[in-house]
Each structure stands twice: as C-alpha cells, then as structure tokens.
Design an enzyme around this catalytic site. Sequence first.
Site, short mmCIF file in Angstrom:
data_model
loop_
_atom_site.label_atom_id
_atom_site.label_comp_id
_atom_site.label_asym_id
_atom_site.label_seq_id
_atom_site.Cartn_x
_atom_site.Cartn_y
_atom_site.Cartn_z
N ASP A 121 -53.29 11.50 89.11
CA ASP A 121 -53.96 10.32 88.55
C ASP A 121 -54.76 9.63 89.65
O ASP A 121 -54.27 9.44 90.77
CB ASP A 121 -52.95 9.35 87.96
CG ASP A 121 -53.62 8.14 87.32
OD1 ASP A 121 -54.26 8.33 86.27
OD2 ASP A 121 -53.50 7.03 87.86
N GLU A 164 -58.75 9.83 83.61
CA GLU A 164 -58.77 10.13 85.04
C GLU A 164 -57.53 10.90 85.48
O GLU A 164 -57.21 10.95 86.67
CB GLU A 164 -58.90 8.84 85.87
CG GLU A 164 -57.73 7.89 85.78
CD GLU A 164 -57.84 6.91 84.62
OE1 GLU A 164 -57.11 5.92 84.63
OE2 GLU A 164 -58.67 7.14 83.71
#
Length: 245
Positions: A121, A164
């Site tokens: 992440d 993301e």
Amino acid sequence: MGYGSTILKIALLMLAVEVLIMLGFYWFEVRLPDWKLALVDASLLAIIVATVAYFAFVRPKDRHIREVMSALEEARLHAENLARFDALTGVLSRRALFEALDAEVERAKRYNSTLSCLMIDLDRFKVFNDTYGHQSGDKVLQEIVQVISGHCRTNDHLGRYGGEEFLIVLPEARIASATTFAERVRSAVAETSLDQIEERVTLSIGVAQWCDGDNSVSKLISQADRALLEAKAAGRNCTRASQPV
C-alpha cells in the site's frame, strides 16, 4: 469495380473467346457435327466464365473476409489485454491477478512447493492526491510500479489489487525470503526521487505464506492484508510478516 462494368467486361471477353474459337476451327479446318461443336464451344466458354467470375467476384470477397476476420481477431486480443492488464500501470488486473494466484496455489499443491505473497500500500496516497492532483497521482503510481516491477523475478506476478494497493505473488518463496524481498522493494521506493515532486513516497507491506493443505486463496490474502494493517499501525514505511497458522 462496379458489378455492371464487370459483367460488361465478362460479356466482351466471352464474345472475343467465341470469335477465337470459331477462327481456330476455321484455321485448322476442324469439321465437327453441330452438336459436338456446340458442346466444345459451351465447355470452353464455361471455363472462361468460371475463371473470370472467380477473380472478379469470389477472390475479392475472400480477401475481404480474411481482412474482417483479422480485424476481429485483433479486436479480441485487444479486449483480452484490456481485461488482463491494468490500463494505468500496465501490471495485471485484479481478475488476472487472482487467476495467477489460483494457478500458483494449484502448482504449489501439485509439486509440494512454497508460495508467498506481498500486499503493498502506498502510504497516505489520498493526501498526496488531494495535494498534487489526480494526474500527478497517476504518474506517481506508474513510476512506483516501475520501481517495484524492476525487482520482481520473471515468474513473479505483480498486479493492482485496487486503488493504490498492489499484490505480488512469489512462487517458490518462503516467508523469510519474501520478507527480505519486501524490504528491498520498500527501501528502493523510499529512495526514489519522483519527477517534479520533492516529496518521497513510502510503502507499507504485509507478507504472508501459503500453507500446504490450505485450499483458500482468500485466507492467504487475508493474512497478507492483516500484516499490512500491522505495518500501518507501526508507523508505515515498514514491512510486517504474518506467520502461517
């Protein structure tokens, strides 16, 4: 070429052939009964008509059909690529990523090998998007993915899990080596200077290993996701591993 002009040309050609046949019979003094002469004449004309018709009508249609089939195949491959790869980053799409993970789990079962995965992440990426704009955010994603993919082996599978978040499937890798790999990727990204942006991007990474006898792919991802949450809770820009349970 229009059909009218093509038919006219065929008719003129037939007339010319007819004249040549008659001249040939006259020149060589061929004497045939009327019915045999008509049969030979009709046979030759039929051959000429079939040949001309093929090149005038059938062959162009065949070429057109081949062109259409080629265009359809190209469109199919393009659509397949759109479904298989993420449009922004070029890595595997979520669906293709799960297909690769399923295949690797089956292979690990068959050959009694190991398998690990990384859940990655980008830290505080929403704040980054709000500050610099989504276009800059998209460019950052592309640059970071290039850094990550540069560290992957040819048999690893890197895909966009969502937003993301990215997932890397590492075949034949135990959790210790997968954690070492994750730290290498994290350090490389943290040291990367982004174009026209002073701020550095960091990663939080969760690592998990597939256990022999575990038939659930979702459990493996859940363990990696839980390890990722631990990395975020620890202050981000770090790696946490989930031991097999």
